[in-house]
Design an enzyme around this catalytic site. Structure first.
Site, PDB file in Angstrom:
ATOM      1  N   TYR A  61      40.124  39.568  51.728  1.00 51.46           N
ATOM      2  CA  TYR A  61      39.382  40.601  51.182  1.00 51.46           C
ATOM      3  C   TYR A  61      38.795  41.631  52.305  1.00 51.46           C
ATOM      4  CZ  TYR A  61      34.850  42.387  48.942  1.00 51.46           C
ATOM      5  OH  TYR A  61      34.160  43.146  48.358  1.00 51.46           O
ATOM      6  N   SER A  72      33.932  47.984  51.569  1.00 55.39           N
ATOM      7  CA  SER A  72      32.738  46.859  51.600  1.00 55.39           C
ATOM      8  C   SER A  72      32.325  46.994  53.206  1.00 55.39           C
ATOM      9  CB  SER A  72      33.249  45.465  51.142  1.00 55.39           C
ATOM     10  OG  SER A  72      32.221  44.481  51.380  1.00 55.39           O
TER      11      SER A  72
HETATM   12  P1  NAP Z   1      32.535  42.507  39.457  1.00 54.74           P
HETATM   13  O1  NAP Z   1      31.371  42.588  38.981  1.00 54.74           O
HETATM   14  O2  NAP Z   1      33.197  41.368  39.982  1.00 54.74           O
HETATM   15  O3  NAP Z   1      33.324  43.739  39.020  1.00 54.74           O
HETATM   16  C1  NAP Z   1      34.838  43.791  39.158  1.00 54.74           C
HETATM   17  C2  NAP Z   1      35.487  44.015  37.812  1.00 54.74           C
HETATM   18  O4  NAP Z   1      36.792  44.088  38.096  1.00 54.74           O
HETATM   19  C3  NAP Z   1      35.403  42.654  36.940  1.00 54.74           C
HETATM   20  O5  NAP Z   1      35.106  43.212  35.526  1.00 54.74           O
HETATM   21  C4  NAP Z   1      36.896  42.201  36.931  1.00 54.74           C
HETATM   22  O6  NAP Z   1      37.340  41.777  35.594  1.00 54.74           O
HETATM   23  C5  NAP Z   1      37.630  43.261  37.163  1.00 54.74           C
HETATM   24  N1  NAP Z   1      38.919  43.192  37.613  1.00 54.74           N
HETATM   25  C6  NAP Z   1      39.358  42.171  38.215  1.00 54.74           C
HETATM   26  N2  NAP Z   1      40.672  42.209  38.471  1.00 54.74           N
HETATM   27  C7  NAP Z   1      41.228  43.304  37.896  1.00 54.74           C
HETATM   28  C8  NAP Z   1      42.462  43.935  37.747  1.00 54.74           C
HETATM   29  N3  NAP Z   1      43.572  43.490  38.099  1.00 54.74           N
HETATM   30  N4  NAP Z   1      42.423  45.167  37.071  1.00 54.74           N
HETATM   31  C9  NAP Z   1      41.276  45.825  36.633  1.00 54.74           C
HETATM   32  N5  NAP Z   1      40.232  45.024  36.577  1.00 54.74           N
HETATM   33  C10 NAP Z   1      40.130  44.006  37.270  1.00 54.74           C
HETATM   34  O7  NAP Z   1      32.497  43.395  40.965  1.00 54.74           O
HETATM   35  P2  NAP Z   1      31.167  44.276  41.626  1.00 54.74           P
HETATM   36  O8  NAP Z   1      30.250  43.143  42.458  1.00 54.74           O
HETATM   37  O9  NAP Z   1      30.363  45.085  40.616  1.00 54.74           O
HETATM   38  O10 NAP Z   1      32.002  44.961  42.815  1.00 54.74           O
HETATM   39  C11 NAP Z   1      32.709  46.087  42.528  1.00 54.74           C
HETATM   40  C12 NAP Z   1      33.350  46.663  43.586  1.00 54.74           C
HETATM   41  O11 NAP Z   1      32.278  46.940  44.879  1.00 54.74           O
HETATM   42  C13 NAP Z   1      34.405  45.711  44.097  1.00 54.74           C
HETATM   43  O12 NAP Z   1      35.590  46.490  44.550  1.00 54.74           O
HETATM   44  C14 NAP Z   1      33.974  44.752  45.054  1.00 54.74           C
HETATM   45  O13 NAP Z   1      34.719  44.446  46.092  1.00 54.74           O
HETATM   46  C15 NAP Z   1      32.885  46.020  45.975  1.00 54.74           C
HETATM   47  N6  NAP Z   1      31.850  45.490  46.532  1.00 54.74           N
HETATM   48  C16 NAP Z   1      30.787  44.879  46.025  1.00 54.74           C
HETATM   49  C17 NAP Z   1      29.810  44.344  46.798  1.00 54.74           C
HETATM   50  C18 NAP Z   1      28.891  43.423  46.164  1.00 54.74           C
HETATM   51  O14 NAP Z   1      28.028  42.785  46.560  1.00 54.74           O
HETATM   52  N7  NAP Z   1      28.676  43.327  44.627  1.00 54.74           N
HETATM   53  C19 NAP Z   1      29.874  44.482  48.185  1.00 54.74           C
HETATM   54  C20 NAP Z   1      30.730  45.062  48.601  1.00 54.74           C
HETATM   55  C21 NAP Z   1      31.681  45.608  48.027  1.00 54.74           C
HETATM   56  P3  NAP Z   1      37.185  40.009  35.540  1.00 54.74           P
HETATM   57  O15 NAP Z   1      35.879  39.663  35.293  1.00 54.74           O
HETATM   58  O16 NAP Z   1      38.247  39.712  34.334  1.00 54.74           O
HETATM   59  O17 NAP Z   1      37.871  39.387  36.762  1.00 54.74           O
END
Ligand code: NAP
Length: 269
Positions: A161, A148
């Site tokens: 984080y 990130s």
């Molecule tokens: P998201 O919508 O929260 O999706 C993450 C998924 O991971 C959710 O379905 C969650 O399930 C699942 N998860 C949580 N704990 C887990 C575990 N122990 N084992 C397996 N799966 C698990 O996230 P996103 O926004 O798409 O982000 C995806 C990635 O990009 C992440 O690594 C995030 O840190 C990174 N990122 C995102 C952003 C942003 O702005 N969105 C920015 C920078 C980096 P639950 O719903 O059940 O928790």
């Protein structure tokens, strides 16, 4: 439109039941990969698989906790058994449940830190540990891990984080160095603000306005913006790219911090 850039590849995507992981699984399937859609959220994984199958793609759902080494071993075994190997690994699982407990360091809570690092960092360690032998047997493979912007431009809050996401970069570059000569590529995508279920409710309306003001793009990011960057990294087009951190932030990190203030002054003149 697909150009079949991943035809014949077997892909494992974690966090694929939501947001960026789901978009990545869908884009990869469209490009010909057979995809294991892994997530803690069983219903989310099933919904992603349904969308892929509706488009004629090949995918299987799998419920697993990536912070549990034994579950990850079983997940990787399932991928290899179902699709004949593991060529592509994509890690997007992230523990958003920790947000409220990830406070300034004086109040650091060991359990919150362990849960954040357990999913966001150790999830990448465990999946690579078990996927690498399969990739090596096939003469190579590609791994992409989600860091990130916060990994090196931390917000005031969320030190656990930020640490997990900085760790992902060190881990990924280590894998690139250790296994690159054996045909393994390991890269990183570092998204800026992407509108996804993971960020829903994370920012107030005022904070969202501030984010928009700090973009060097006319909008915030979408899951597909990251998925398409990940597709490039996983595809043969990126054959000579290893240990790279690809920032996908609409230019947010490209300019000096005082630019928005200068813009505001110019508007007030
Ligand atoms: P998201 O919508 O929260 O999706 C993450 C998924 O991971 C959710 O379905 C969650 O399930 C699942 N998860 C949580 N704990 C887990 C575990 N122990 N084992 C397996 N799966 C698990 O996230 P996103 O926004 O798409 O982000 C995806 C990635 O990009 C992440 O690594 C995030 O840190 C990174 N990122 C995102 C952003 C942003 O702005 N969105 C920015 C920078 C980096 P639950 O719903 O059940 O928790």
């Amino acid at each position: 439109m697909s150009s079949g850039r991943l035809t014949g590849r077997s892909a494992l995507v974690t966090g694929a039941g939501s947001g960026i992981g789901a978009a990545t699984a869908e884009v990869f399937a469209r490009e010909g990969a057979r995809v294991v859609v892994a997530d803690l959220d069983k219903a989310g994984a099933a919904a992603t698989v349904e969308r892929i199958r509706d488009e004629g793609g090949v995918a299987e759902p799998y419920a697993a906790d990536v912070s549990d080494e034994a579950e990850v071993e079983a997940l990787v075994d399932f991928t290899a058994r179902t699709f004949g190997g593991v060529d592509v690994l994509q890690n997007y699982a992230s523990n958003r449940g920790v947000v409220a407990e990830d406070v300034a360091l004086a109040g650091a809570d060991a359990s919150a830190w362990a849960r954040q690092l357990g999913v966001d960092l150790m999830g990448c360690v465990f999946t690579a540990k078990y996927a690498l032998p399969h990739m090596l047997r096939r003469g190579g493979g590609s791994i992409t891990n989600a860091s990130s912007l916060v990994g090196w431009l931390p917000l005031e809050s969320r030190p656990a984080y930020a640490t997990a996401k900085a760790g992902v970069i060190g881990l990924s570059r280590s894998i690139a160095v250790e296994y690159g000569r054996q045909g393994i590529r390991c890269n990183v995508v570092a998204p800026g603000p992407i509108v996804s279920p993971g960020t829903e409710g994370m920012y107030t309306a005022e904070q969202t306005e501030v984010l928009a003001e700090h973009m060097a793009a006319p909008r915030l990011g979408r899951p597909d913006d990251v998925a398409l960057a990940a597709l490039f990294l996983a595809s043969p087009d990126a054959a000579f790219i290893n240990g790279h951190v690809l920032v996908v932030d609409g230019g947010m990190s490209a300019y000096a911090p005082m630019v928005p203030s200068f813009r505001r002054l110019a508007r007030e003149e």
